[in-house]
Design an enzyme around this catalytic site. Structure first.
Site, PDB file in Angstrom:
ATOM      1  N   CYS A  49     -65.284  36.200 -11.398  1.00 15.19           N
ATOM      2  CA  CYS A  49     -64.562  37.110 -10.502  1.00 15.19           C
ATOM      3  C   CYS A  49     -64.098  38.401 -11.172  1.00 15.19           C
ATOM      4  O   CYS A  49     -64.023  39.454 -10.527  1.00 15.19           O
ATOM      5  CB  CYS A  49     -63.345  36.413  -9.896  1.00 15.19           C
ATOM      6  SG  CYS A  49     -63.622  34.685  -9.447  1.00 15.19           S
ATOM      7  N   CYS A  52     -65.738  42.041 -10.895  1.00 14.58           N
ATOM      8  CA  CYS A  52     -65.527  42.908  -9.728  1.00 14.58           C
ATOM      9  C   CYS A  52     -64.048  43.167  -9.448  1.00 14.58           C
ATOM     10  O   CYS A  52     -63.663  44.258  -9.042  1.00 14.58           O
ATOM     11  CB  CYS A  52     -66.134  42.284  -8.475  1.00 14.58           C
ATOM     12  SG  CYS A  52     -67.917  42.139  -8.558  1.00 14.58           S
ATOM     13  N   HIS A  53     -63.209  42.126  -9.596  1.00 13.33           N
ATOM     14  CA  HIS A  53     -61.805  42.286  -9.190  1.00 13.33           C
ATOM     15  C   HIS A  53     -60.901  42.763 -10.322  1.00 13.33           C
ATOM     16  O   HIS A  53     -59.753  43.111 -10.079  1.00 13.33           O
ATOM     17  CB  HIS A  53     -61.276  40.965  -8.623  1.00 13.33           C
ATOM     18  CG  HIS A  53     -61.983  40.530  -7.379  1.00 13.33           C
ATOM     19  ND1 HIS A  53     -61.766  41.119  -6.158  1.00 13.33           N
ATOM     20  CD2 HIS A  53     -62.946  39.599  -7.174  1.00 13.33           C
ATOM     21  CE1 HIS A  53     -62.552  40.552  -5.239  1.00 13.33           C
ATOM     22  NE2 HIS A  53     -63.290  39.622  -5.841  1.00 13.33           N
ATOM     23  N   MET A  90     -68.453  40.236  -0.873  1.00 14.48           N
ATOM     24  CA  MET A  90     -67.975  39.034  -1.564  1.00 14.48           C
ATOM     25  C   MET A  90     -69.047  37.937  -1.447  1.00 14.48           C
ATOM     26  O   MET A  90     -69.484  37.613  -0.346  1.00 14.48           O
ATOM     27  CB  MET A  90     -66.667  38.585  -0.897  1.00 14.48           C
ATOM     28  CG  MET A  90     -66.182  37.243  -1.352  1.00 14.48           C
ATOM     29  SD  MET A  90     -65.320  37.327  -2.930  1.00 14.48           S
ATOM     30  CE  MET A  90     -64.718  35.634  -3.003  1.00 14.48           C
ATOM     31  N   HIS A 329     -70.538  54.219 -14.734  1.00 16.13           N
ATOM     32  CA  HIS A 329     -71.103  53.072 -15.440  1.00 16.13           C
ATOM     33  C   HIS A 329     -72.040  53.538 -16.554  1.00 16.13           C
ATOM     34  O   HIS A 329     -71.616  53.719 -17.675  1.00 16.13           O
ATOM     35  CB  HIS A 329     -71.800  52.138 -14.445  1.00 16.13           C
ATOM     36  CG  HIS A 329     -72.220  50.849 -15.042  1.00 16.13           C
ATOM     37  ND1 HIS A 329     -71.324  49.857 -15.371  1.00 16.13           N
ATOM     38  CD2 HIS A 329     -73.433  50.366 -15.396  1.00 16.13           C
ATOM     39  CE1 HIS A 329     -71.968  48.836 -15.910  1.00 16.13           C
ATOM     40  NE2 HIS A 329     -73.258  49.129 -15.939  1.00 16.13           N
ATOM     41  N   HIS A 371     -78.513  52.858 -10.853  1.00 17.36           N
ATOM     42  CA  HIS A 371     -78.429  52.192 -12.160  1.00 17.36           C
ATOM     43  C   HIS A 371     -79.559  52.729 -13.029  1.00 17.36           C
ATOM     44  O   HIS A 371     -80.651  52.167 -13.063  1.00 17.36           O
ATOM     45  CB  HIS A 371     -78.512  50.672 -12.011  1.00 17.36           C
ATOM     46  CG  HIS A 371     -78.099  49.942 -13.258  1.00 17.36           C
ATOM     47  ND1 HIS A 371     -78.903  49.869 -14.364  1.00 17.36           N
ATOM     48  CD2 HIS A 371     -76.956  49.283 -13.582  1.00 17.36           C
ATOM     49  CE1 HIS A 371     -78.271  49.176 -15.313  1.00 17.36           C
ATOM     50  NE2 HIS A 371     -77.083  48.811 -14.859  1.00 17.36           N
TER      51      HIS A 371
HETATM   52 FE1  DHE Z   1     -75.317  46.189 -19.346  1.00 14.65          FE
HETATM   53  C1  DHE Z   1     -75.971  49.229 -20.894  1.00 14.65           C
HETATM   54  C2  DHE Z   1     -72.119  47.185 -18.739  1.00 14.65           C
HETATM   55  C3  DHE Z   1     -74.832  43.424 -17.365  1.00 14.65           C
HETATM   56  C4  DHE Z   1     -78.397  45.049 -20.212  1.00 14.65           C
HETATM   57  N1  DHE Z   1     -74.247  47.907 -19.715  1.00 14.65           N
HETATM   58  C5  DHE Z   1     -74.714  49.052 -20.341  1.00 14.65           C
HETATM   59  C6  DHE Z   1     -73.655  50.025 -20.387  1.00 14.65           C
HETATM   60  C7  DHE Z   1     -72.565  49.437 -19.799  1.00 14.65           C
HETATM   61  C8  DHE Z   1     -72.943  48.110 -19.368  1.00 14.65           C
HETATM   62  C9  DHE Z   1     -71.201  50.052 -19.606  1.00 14.65           C
HETATM   63  C10 DHE Z   1     -73.762  51.431 -20.987  1.00 14.65           C
HETATM   64  C11 DHE Z   1     -73.509  51.411 -22.455  1.00 14.65           C
HETATM   65  C12 DHE Z   1     -73.670  52.767 -23.104  1.00 14.65           C
HETATM   66  O1  DHE Z   1     -74.644  53.474 -22.801  1.00 14.65           O
HETATM   67  O2  DHE Z   1     -72.820  53.145 -23.909  1.00 14.65           O
HETATM   68  N2  DHE Z   1     -73.746  45.438 -18.219  1.00 14.65           N
HETATM   69  C13 DHE Z   1     -72.533  45.997 -18.131  1.00 14.65           C
HETATM   70  C14 DHE Z   1     -71.668  45.181 -17.295  1.00 14.65           C
HETATM   71  O3  DHE Z   1     -70.447  45.367 -17.071  1.00 14.65           O
HETATM   72  C15 DHE Z   1     -72.514  44.178 -16.639  1.00 14.65           C
HETATM   73  C16 DHE Z   1     -72.731  44.676 -15.216  1.00 14.65           C
HETATM   74  C17 DHE Z   1     -71.942  42.795 -16.415  1.00 14.65           C
HETATM   75  C18 DHE Z   1     -71.629  41.976 -17.615  1.00 14.65           C
HETATM   76  O4  DHE Z   1     -71.272  40.809 -17.421  1.00 14.65           O
HETATM   77  O5  DHE Z   1     -71.726  42.450 -18.732  1.00 14.65           O
HETATM   78  C19 DHE Z   1     -73.790  44.303 -17.471  1.00 14.65           C
HETATM   79  N3  DHE Z   1     -76.416  44.529 -18.876  1.00 14.65           N
HETATM   80  C20 DHE Z   1     -76.045  43.523 -18.057  1.00 14.65           C
HETATM   81  C21 DHE Z   1     -77.063  42.498 -17.975  1.00 14.65           C
HETATM   82  O6  DHE Z   1     -77.004  41.433 -17.315  1.00 14.65           O
HETATM   83  C22 DHE Z   1     -78.242  42.990 -18.741  1.00 14.65           C
HETATM   84  C23 DHE Z   1     -79.354  43.309 -17.750  1.00 14.65           C
HETATM   85  C24 DHE Z   1     -78.824  41.984 -19.730  1.00 14.65           C
HETATM   86  C25 DHE Z   1     -77.988  41.767 -20.955  1.00 14.65           C
HETATM   87  O7  DHE Z   1     -78.532  41.883 -22.050  1.00 14.65           O
HETATM   88  O8  DHE Z   1     -76.812  41.429 -20.822  1.00 14.65           O
HETATM   89  C26 DHE Z   1     -77.678  44.261 -19.351  1.00 14.65           C
HETATM   90  N4  DHE Z   1     -76.902  46.991 -20.368  1.00 14.65           N
HETATM   91  C27 DHE Z   1     -78.059  46.326 -20.646  1.00 14.65           C
HETATM   92  C28 DHE Z   1     -78.916  47.183 -21.454  1.00 14.65           C
HETATM   93  C29 DHE Z   1     -78.219  48.401 -21.633  1.00 14.65           C
HETATM   94  C30 DHE Z   1     -76.957  48.251 -20.949  1.00 14.65           C
HETATM   95  C31 DHE Z   1     -80.309  46.833 -21.943  1.00 14.65           C
HETATM   96  C32 DHE Z   1     -78.676  49.638 -22.429  1.00 14.65           C
HETATM   97  C33 DHE Z   1     -79.626  50.460 -21.617  1.00 14.65           C
HETATM   98  C34 DHE Z   1     -80.030  51.725 -22.312  1.00 14.65           C
HETATM   99  O9  DHE Z   1     -81.063  52.283 -21.921  1.00 14.65           O
HETATM  100  O10 DHE Z   1     -79.346  52.197 -23.207  1.00 14.65           O
END
Ligand code: DHE
Length: 545
Positions: A49, A52-53, A90, A329, A371
């Protein structure tokens, strides 16, 4: 199902806060809960949760759930909401089979309690976690290995809490290094020598690529939950500083680039851009490093501000607060690296931030929940230089004009929209040497779509896309086999995809020849557990995407 996709994404990593001890406040008006019940509910809350919350339940992309609101609702009402979900996004936790009726009841009572606050994490805590395993004077003075560092890839092995360093030329694993929990991204220092890796538990590993066997030389925890790290890129400050942003506590920290010694912590708590109301936990999302000024650009998600943090004088820190839009984001630079194309995802906008002048240039309306990752830059045959983003909430790929000098009519406007395979897109990529645009649809509910990639010919986008069955090419047995994150090699002639399977299933990396779009190699190894993000050293170092 778009909302389900969103919920799944936002809770993807769970939260490391689930195991952090927190004080249970007794609210006399709230229904009774035993200590064990409270602990169990807290764990579910941080798993499902909080994404999102919010940690303090003050609301982010989900509604606020503080007792002043929840105590006014009946327990039956709250239970129905949690069990069946709502059209506003939700998820139906009960009927989807994720929470039992007892757990639904538990969570309904839990959200009527006063939210427990995780502890703060300031300089004493950071210093206590900080370790320099190889001091600067014990490190090599020159590169001590025969690796082609510019074509090395750092691959996130998410559920293993490790990264794999893979040689881009031979496609062999050079080493597997231990990192933070549910490790998230890698970034490079300006010189290309140091790699920074951050875990969701806010642990940073500093890796020295010059060592005979590249390894961690320093580490630190900068909070309890985090997602972003970057390093100083402005002339004269190469490799000097690193910065990392935390989700909890809401803050960022500037560190020495070669040791991670923490220098300056700044809280991001404050007022939102739109209603100007106080938000107690504006999380730090993407951070980019300006090439035009000695500044970091820090996304403060819930308040919708981008902080331009000048690192010339850390004791008299100059921060410019640029109003953008809530829920900032991810994002990246356009091709000249002057403008930061920054996704305010739940606002359906791209904020164009001028990192030379330090101001908002434009808010561009795009599709549902953009995204981009860092986005994709290329020359549109009709409209000139563009930057593109995909969307989680719809099938669109939006192209925005980025050349105010030679194409002023198109600048900061949507010039073209491509129709992709569907929603659930996370990343897209091209390369200055390529004429292909690759778009994933990782979180699309249709396995056929989530396991394939769409590719457009940039010279002939009207022709539509070709879908390539990357998941199938990986030759794996069972599992979700989600295809995620295209990443180019240094030469720009091959593109790598992760085929992201379950933790206990075999995953793979599929390498495609960019010119022919034919399979070039499949990298398989039992150590490649849940590969997701891939970071080519040269492209990451130089912001090439
Ligand atoms: Fe990410 C980048 C946050 C889930 C893979 N992710 C980012 C960034 C943020 C972020 C703020 C940018 C960083 C930067 O550039 O400084 N990600 C979040 C979350 O809050 C979220 C939605 C939920 C969570 O529980 O973390 C989340 N992210 C994921 C995944 O499920 C992904 C697909 C698989 C994983 O490895 O966890 C994932 N996020 C990525 C990747 C990048 C990324 C591969 C970098 C992309 C790039 O081109 O630089």
């Amino acid at each position: 199902h778009d909302d389900k996709v969103m919920a799944e994404y936002q809770t993807a990593g769970g939260s490391p806060l689930e195991s952090v001890p927190m004080h249970q406040d007794i609210n006399p008006k709230a229904p009774k809960m035993s200590h064990d019940e409270f602990e169990k509910a807290k764990k579910i809350f941080f798993e499902r949760c909080a994404g999102c919350h919010g940690v303090l339940r003050k609301g982010a992309t989900g509604k606020p759930l503080t007792p002043d609101i929840t105590l006014d609702k009946s327990l039956e009402y709250l239970k129905a909401f949690i069990k069946y979900g709502s059209p506003a996004g939700m998820p139906n936790w009960g009927t989807a089979g994720i929470l039992t009726d007892d757990e639904v009841d538990l969570m309904a009572r839990y959200v009527q309690q006063t939210p427990p606050a995780p502890p703060e994490f300031g300089m004493p805590e950071m210093m206590a976690s900080w370790k320099v395993t190889v001091p600067v004077d014990k490190r090599p003075k020159k590169k001590m290995n025969n690796l082609n560092l510019e074509n090395l890839f750092s691959v996130t092995l998410r559920d293993a809490g490790e990264i794999a360093l893979i040689d881009g030329d031979s496609k062999k694993i050079v080493s597997i290094l231990n990192t933070g929990y549910a490790v998230h991204i890698s970034r490079m220092s300006a010189s290309g020598r140091y790699m920074f890796v951050i875990g969701r538990d806010a642990k940073i590993n500093l890796i020295d690529l010059w060592m005979e066997h590249p390894d961690t030389v320093a580490e630190i925890k900068i909070g309890m939950e985090a997602r972003s790290v970057e390093s100083s890129k402005f002339k004269g400050y190469e490799d000097k500083y690193a910065i990392a942003g935390a989700y909890w506590p809401p803050q960022f920290v500037i560190m020495d680039g070669d040791t991670l010694k923490p220098r300056k912590i700044v809280s991001t708590r404050g007022m939102t851009v739109d209603k100007q109301v106080y938000h107690p936990e504006p999380r730090v999302a993407a951070i980019v490093s300006s090439h035009f000024n000695p500044e970091f650009y820090v996304n403060v998600k819930e308040t919708g501000q981008v902080y331009a943090v000048n690192y010339e004088d850390l004791n008299n820190l100059k921060i410019k607060m640029i109003d953008a839009a809530p829920f900032l984001h991810d994002g990246g630079f356009e091709s000249t690296h002057r403008y930061f194309m920054d996704a305010a995802n739940a606002s359906n906008k791209i904020a164009v931030i001028d990192t030379k002048e330090g101001k908002l240039t434009k808010l561009v309306e795009v599709g549902k929940t953009p995204h981009p990752g860092r986005g994709a830059n290329f020359i549109d045959p009709e409209f000139g230089p563009v930057w593109a983003t995909g969307h989680l909430g719809d099938e669109k790929i939006t192209l925005i004009g980025t050349d105010p000098l030679k194409h002023p009519k198109q600048a900061w406007k949507v010039v073209r929209t491509l129709k992709g395979q569907g929603g659930g897109s996370l990343f897209l990529k091209t390369h200055p040497k390529s004429r292909n645009l690759w778009v994933d649809t990782t979180l699309n509910p249709d396995p056929k779509i989530s396991q394939s990639i769409a590719v457009w010919d940039i010279n002939n986008m009207n022709k539509g896309y070709e879908a390539l069955p990357i998941g199938e090419w990986a030759g794996l047995k069972d599992g979700p086999k989600r295809v995620v994150e295209p990443e180019y090699n240094k030469a720009g002639d091959e593109v790598w995809f992760s085929v992201w399977n379950g933790k206990d299933q075999e995953s793979a990396i599929v390498v495609v020849d960019d010119k022919t779009r034919k399979l070039k190699a499949v990298i398989k190894d039992k150590r490649l557990v849940t590969p997701t993000g891939k970071f080519n050293v040269y492209n990451t170092q130089h912001d090439i995407y």
